[in-house]
Design a protein around this motif. Structure first.
Motif, short mmCIF file in Angstrom:
data_model
loop_
_atom_site.label_atom_id
_atom_site.label_comp_id
_atom_site.label_asym_id
_atom_site.label_seq_id
_atom_site.Cartn_x
_atom_site.Cartn_y
_atom_site.Cartn_z
N MET A 62 0.85 -1.20 0.00
CA MET A 62 0.00 0.00 0.00
C MET A 62 0.88 1.24 0.00
SD MET A 62 -2.92 1.13 2.77
CE MET A 62 -3.78 -0.39 2.57
N GLY A 63 0.59 2.20 -0.92
CA GLY A 63 1.41 3.39 -1.05
C GLY A 63 1.22 4.35 0.09
N VAL A 64 2.06 5.39 0.08
CA VAL A 64 2.03 6.35 1.17
C VAL A 64 0.70 7.09 1.22
CG1 VAL A 64 3.09 8.14 -0.28
CG2 VAL A 64 3.25 8.29 2.21
N HIS A 65 0.12 7.41 0.06
CA HIS A 65 -1.17 8.11 0.07
C HIS A 65 -2.28 7.22 0.61
CE1 HIS A 65 0.48 11.52 -2.06
NE2 HIS A 65 1.02 10.70 -2.95
N THR A 66 -2.25 5.94 0.28
CA THR A 66 -3.24 5.01 0.79
C THR A 66 -3.12 4.89 2.29
OG1 THR A 66 -3.14 3.78 -1.27
CG2 THR A 66 -4.10 2.66 0.62
N ALA A 67 -1.91 4.81 2.78
CA ALA A 67 -1.70 4.70 4.23
C ALA A 67 -2.23 5.91 4.95
CB ALA A 67 -0.20 4.52 4.52
N ARG A 68 -1.97 7.10 4.39
CA ARG A 68 -2.47 8.32 5.03
C ARG A 68 -3.99 8.36 5.04
NH1 ARG A 68 1.61 12.50 1.94
NH2 ARG A 68 3.50 12.02 3.15
N LEU A 69 -4.60 7.96 3.92
CA LEU A 69 -6.06 7.95 3.85
C LEU A 69 -6.65 6.98 4.86
CD1 LEU A 69 -6.42 8.06 -0.01
CD2 LEU A 69 -7.33 9.77 1.55
N SER A 70 -6.05 5.80 4.98
CA SER A 70 -6.54 4.82 5.94
C SER A 70 -6.43 5.35 7.36
CB SER A 70 -5.76 3.51 5.81
OG SER A 70 -5.97 2.95 4.54
N HIS A 116 -14.19 8.04 -4.97
CA HIS A 116 -14.03 6.66 -4.51
C HIS A 116 -12.80 6.47 -3.63
CE1 HIS A 116 -16.46 5.09 -8.23
NE2 HIS A 116 -17.21 5.66 -7.32
N VAL A 117 -12.29 7.55 -3.08
CA VAL A 117 -11.02 7.50 -2.35
C VAL A 117 -11.10 6.56 -1.15
CG1 VAL A 117 -9.28 8.84 -1.14
CG2 VAL A 117 -10.50 9.84 -3.08
N ALA A 118 -12.16 6.67 -0.37
CA ALA A 118 -12.26 5.85 0.84
C ALA A 118 -12.28 4.37 0.51
CB ALA A 118 -13.51 6.24 1.63
N GLY A 119 -13.11 3.99 -0.46
CA GLY A 119 -13.20 2.58 -0.84
C GLY A 119 -11.92 2.06 -1.45
N ASP A 120 -11.27 2.87 -2.29
CA ASP A 120 -10.01 2.45 -2.90
C ASP A 120 -8.93 2.25 -1.84
OD1 ASP A 120 -11.14 2.50 -5.40
OD2 ASP A 120 -10.37 4.48 -5.93
N ALA A 121 -8.90 3.16 -0.87
CA ALA A 121 -7.92 3.03 0.20
C ALA A 121 -8.19 1.79 1.04
CB ALA A 121 -7.95 4.27 1.09
N ALA A 122 -9.47 1.53 1.31
CA ALA A 122 -9.84 0.36 2.11
C ALA A 122 -9.46 -0.94 1.41
CB ALA A 122 -11.35 0.37 2.38
N ALA A 123 -9.57 -0.94 0.08
CA ALA A 123 -9.27 -2.15 -0.69
C ALA A 123 -7.79 -2.27 -1.05
CB ALA A 123 -10.10 -2.17 -1.96
N GLY A 124 -7.01 -1.26 -0.70
CA GLY A 124 -5.59 -1.30 -1.01
C GLY A 124 -5.27 -1.04 -2.47
N ARG A 125 -6.16 -0.36 -3.18
CA ARG A 125 -5.92 -0.07 -4.58
C ARG A 125 -4.94 1.09 -4.74
NH1 ARG A 125 -11.88 0.11 -7.42
NH2 ARG A 125 -12.65 -1.93 -6.72
N ARG A 126 -4.14 1.03 -5.79
CA ARG A 126 -3.28 2.15 -6.15
C ARG A 126 -3.94 2.90 -7.31
NH1 ARG A 126 1.36 2.88 -4.06
NH2 ARG A 126 2.19 3.92 -5.92
N SER A 127 -5.05 3.54 -6.97
CA SER A 127 -5.77 4.34 -7.96
C SER A 127 -5.01 5.64 -8.19
CB SER A 127 -7.19 4.63 -7.46
OG SER A 127 -7.14 5.52 -6.36
N SER A 128 -5.51 6.45 -9.09
CA SER A 128 -4.82 7.70 -9.38
C SER A 128 -4.66 8.57 -8.14
CB SER A 128 -5.57 8.48 -10.47
OG SER A 128 -6.89 8.79 -10.05
N VAL A 129 -5.69 8.60 -7.30
CA VAL A 129 -5.64 9.46 -6.10
C VAL A 129 -4.80 8.83 -5.00
CG1 VAL A 129 -7.00 10.60 -4.32
CG2 VAL A 129 -7.86 10.49 -6.67
N THR A 130 -5.02 7.55 -4.71
CA THR A 130 -4.28 6.92 -3.61
C THR A 130 -2.80 6.73 -3.95
OG1 THR A 130 -4.84 4.69 -4.39
CG2 THR A 130 -6.32 5.71 -2.77
N ALA A 131 -2.48 6.62 -5.23
CA ALA A 131 -1.07 6.42 -5.63
C ALA A 131 -0.34 7.74 -5.86
CB ALA A 131 -1.00 5.57 -6.89
N TRP A 132 -1.02 8.70 -6.47
CA TRP A 132 -0.34 9.95 -6.85
C TRP A 132 -0.66 11.11 -5.93
CZ3 TRP A 132 -2.86 9.62 -12.36
CH2 TRP A 132 -2.42 8.47 -13.00
#
Length: 343
Positions: free
Chosen positions: A1-9, A241-257
Motif C-alpha cells: 500500500m502506497g504512502v497516500h493510501t496509508a495516510r487515507l486509511s 471513490h477515495v475511501a473505498g479504494d484506500a480500504a481495498a488497497g488499490r493504487r488508484s490515481s488518487v491513492t497512488a499519486w
C-alpha cells in the motif's frame, strides 16, 4: 500500500470509519450485510432493510444504465460511420450484434458490482447491492447469463471478427474486476482496460455494419473518445471513490499519486485529448467540427471542475459527471452531422 493510501486509511481510522482489510468481506456468506449479528454496523452505507430479490430490474440498475447507454452509442457510432453516415444502411446484423454487445457490457459492469461490494459500501454508492436490495449471488447469476447470452448472440451472426471482439471484451471485463488480475487495482490497469474496451466497441460497430477497415474519420472518433475514457473518465471517477479504494488497497490515481496530481492529470488529459481531436477535425470540419467543438467545451469544463471541486467532498463526483455528459453530447453531435449533413 502506497504512502497516500496509508495516510487515507489513517484519516479514516481517526474519524471513526471502520475499514476491513481487502478480502475480509465474504460476499458469499454475508451478501451486502451491514451488521454481524451484534447490531453494530461494520461498513458505513450497508442497508438494514429486508433483503428483496427483485431480479433483473435491480441488476440493470447495478450495471449502471447511463454507462450502458454510452457503450451502445459508441457501438452505433462505429456502425453508422462505417455505413457512410446512413442510418438507413444499417441492417439486421447491426441490430443483432448490438444486442450481443449490450449483453457483454451488462456482464462487465455486473461483475464489477459483484466484486466491489466492500468498496461500494465504504463509498456509499447507493447501488442495489450496496443498499442491500440485490443479493450478490443473484447479481452473479444475471451476470453470467448475460455473458452466455452475448456469446450465443454473437455466434448467431456468423462473423469470426465479431465473435473475437466479443470474447476479448468479456475477458477484459472479467480481468478488470475479478481475481487474479483485478486490473482496476492500479491506475494504469484501469486506464488501459477502458481504452481497450472503447476501441473494441467501436470496432464491433464497424464490423457489424460490414466494414473491417475504418476510414480516417472513423478512427478519429474511436481513438479520441477511447482516450477520453482512459485519460479523463478513469481518473475523475477516483475522486469520489477515495475511501473505498484506500480500504481495498488499490493504487488508484488518487491513492497512488495524491489528489492534487490526479486532478492535474485529469485536467491536462482532457485538454490534450480535445486539442488533438480539434487538430484532426480541422481537416474534416464538415463532419467532425461540431463534435470537436463540443469536446473542447467539455474539456474546459472538466479542467475547471478538477480545480474548483478540490477539497469539496459533496462535489467530488462533479468532474466525472461532466466527463459523462461530454461523451453523450459528442456522440449526439456526430449523429446529428450524419443525419443533417452540410450542403
Amino acid at each position: 500500500m502506497g504512502v497516500h493510501t496509508a495516510r487515507l486509511s489513517a484519516q479514516l481510522t481517526r474519524t471513526g470509519t471502520e475499514i476491513a482489510p481487502p478480502g475480509a468481506f465474504d460476499t458469499a456468506r454475508h451478501p451486502a450485510r451491514g451488521t454481524g449479528g451484534t447490531g453494530r454496523t461494520h461498513l458505513t452505507g450497508a442497508s438494514d432493510a429486508p433483503r428483496k430479490n427483485l431480479g433483473l430490474r435491480l441488476f440493470v440498475e447495478e450495471a449502471r444504465p447511463g454507462v450502458q447507454l454510452i457503450f451502445l452509442m459508441r457501438f452505433l457510432a462505429g456502425a453508422v460511420l462505417a455505413a457512410g453516415g446512413r442510418f438507413s444502411g444499417l441492417g439486421a446484423s447491426v441490430f443483432v450484434a448490438g444486442i450481443g454487445w449490450t449483453l457483454a457490457t451488462l456482464f462487465t459492469y455486473g461483475i464489477n458490482g459483484v466484486c466491489d461490494v466492500h468498496e461500494d459500501l465504504v463509498n456509499k454508492t447507493g447501488r442495489p447491492i450496496a443498499r442491500g436490495e440485490l443479493p450478490p449471488g443473484t447479481a452473479a447469476v444475471w451476470t453470467w447469463l448475460c455473458a452466455a447470452g452475448s456469446v450465443i448472440v454473437m455466434l448467431s451472426t456468423g462473423s469470426p471478427l465479431l465473435i473475437t471482439y466479443d470474447l476479448l471484451f468479456l475477458l477484459l471485463g472479467y480481468a478488470y474486476s475479478a481475481a487474479p488480475l483485478q486490473l482496476k487495482r492500479t491506475a494504469a490497469g484501469a486506464s488501459g482496460s477502458v481504452l481497450l474496451m472503447g476501441l473494441l466497441t467501436y470496432a464491433a460497430g464497424w464490423t457489424a455494419a460490414g466494414s473491417t477497415l475504418p476510414t480516417g474519420p472513423d478512427l478519429a472518433v474511436a481513438c479520441t473518445m477511447s482516450l477520453w475514457m482512459a485519460a479523463v473518465g478513469a481518473v475523475t471517477k477516483d475522486f469520489s471513490h477515495v475511501a473505498g479504494d484506500a480500504a481495498a488497497g488499490r493504487r488508484s490515481s488518487v491513492t497512488a499519486w495524491g489528489d492534487g496530481t490526479a486532478r492535474l492529470v485529469a485536467a491536462a488529459g482532457a485538454l490534450v485529448v480535445a486539442g488533438g481531436f480539434a487538430t484532426v477535425a480541422a481537416h474534416r470540419p464538415a463532419l467532425l467540427g461540431p463534435a470537436a467543438a463540443v469536446l473542447l467545451c467539455g474539456a474546459v469544463a472538466v479542467a475547471v471542475l478538477c480545480r474548483t471541486t478540490r477539497g469539496d467532498e459533496a462535489r467530488a463526483r462533479t468532474p466525472y459527471r461532466a466527463f459523462m455528459v461530454t461523451q453523450y453530447l459528442v456522440h449526439l453531435a456526430v449523429f446529428a452531422r450524419l443525419v443533417w449533413p452540410t450542403p
